[in-house]
Design a protein around this motif. Structure first.
Motif, short mmCIF file in Angstrom:
data_model
loop_
_atom_site.label_atom_id
_atom_site.label_comp_id
_atom_site.label_asym_id
_atom_site.label_seq_id
_atom_site.Cartn_x
_atom_site.Cartn_y
_atom_site.Cartn_z
N GLN A 4 0.82 -1.20 0.00
CA GLN A 4 0.00 0.00 0.00
C GLN A 4 0.85 1.26 0.00
N TRP A 14 -5.92 9.13 0.42
CA TRP A 14 -6.00 8.18 -0.69
C TRP A 14 -5.03 7.05 -0.45
N THR A 15 -5.43 5.85 -0.75
CA THR A 15 -4.56 4.68 -0.63
C THR A 15 -4.55 3.92 -1.95
N HIS A 16 -3.37 3.67 -2.47
CA HIS A 16 -3.20 2.79 -3.62
C HIS A 16 -2.49 1.54 -3.12
N GLU A 42 -7.87 1.02 -4.78
CA GLU A 42 -7.77 2.44 -4.41
C GLU A 42 -8.87 2.73 -3.40
N THR A 54 -11.60 2.06 -6.52
CA THR A 54 -11.20 1.23 -7.65
C THR A 54 -10.73 -0.13 -7.14
N CYS A 116 1.32 7.20 -12.33
CA CYS A 116 0.64 7.76 -11.16
C CYS A 116 1.53 8.81 -10.50
N CYS A 119 2.04 8.26 -6.47
CA CYS A 119 2.94 7.22 -5.98
C CYS A 119 4.36 7.36 -6.51
N HIS A 127 0.19 -0.15 -11.01
CA HIS A 127 -1.06 0.53 -11.34
C HIS A 127 -1.64 0.05 -12.67
N PHE A 133 -8.17 4.40 -12.95
CA PHE A 133 -8.29 4.64 -11.52
C PHE A 133 -8.52 6.12 -11.28
N GLY A 136 -4.41 10.26 -8.69
CA GLY A 136 -2.97 10.05 -8.76
C GLY A 136 -2.39 10.24 -10.14
#
Length: 137
Positions: A4, A14-16, A42, A54, A116, A119, A127, A133, A136
């Motif tokens: 993550q 926001w978390t990817h 996401e 996402t 992105c 990130c 990604h 998504f 980002g």
């Protein structure tokens, strides 16, 4: 293992991330392991409200290089998404090991951008393509 990366933007966290999952098997061959799939997810957190924005499978190999009847023959290592970039002309993916260096890439174009911005280059999260998504890119 879940990979993550978090970032705050306009009061939203926001978390990817990535995770690996496999389908449950049923029937006479249910003892064989199903193939594993790598997913991108996401999440958005704001004021006690969190939701999945996402969740999509990626076309990346997971860990098995080759398998027979679902059993791996040898192992490969999942690549890092830390420097993922994409050609904005032909949409091919590239791993750019030195951010900021402009050159002609294997596709022959020089219009390569980050997959992105949130990130890149701090996270190893893989990604999907831009536009697949929410935040980002």
């Amino acid at each position: 293992m879940v990979i993550q990366h978090f970032q705050f933007h306009n009061g939203i966290c926001w978390t990817h991330g990535n995770f690996v999952a496999r389908r449950k098997r049923s029937g006479c061959f249910s003892f064989l392991p199903a193939p594993r799939t790598l997913f991108f997810f996401e999440l958005a957190y704001r004021g006690g409200f969190d939701r999945v924005v996402t969740c999509t499978p990626l076309d990346e190999p997971v860990t098995e290089a080759y398998s027979v009847l679902g059993f791996p023959l040898w192992w490969s290592i999942r690549r890092s998404g830390k420097f993922d970039s994409i050609c904005k002309t032909c949409h091919r993916r590239f791993d750019v090991p030195h951010p900021g260096i402009h050159k002609i890439f294997a596709c022959g174009h020089s219009n390569v951008g980050k997959v992105c911005q949130m990130c890149y280059p701090r996270s190893v999260v893989l990604h999907p393509y831009p536009g697949e998504f929410a935040f980002g890119c």
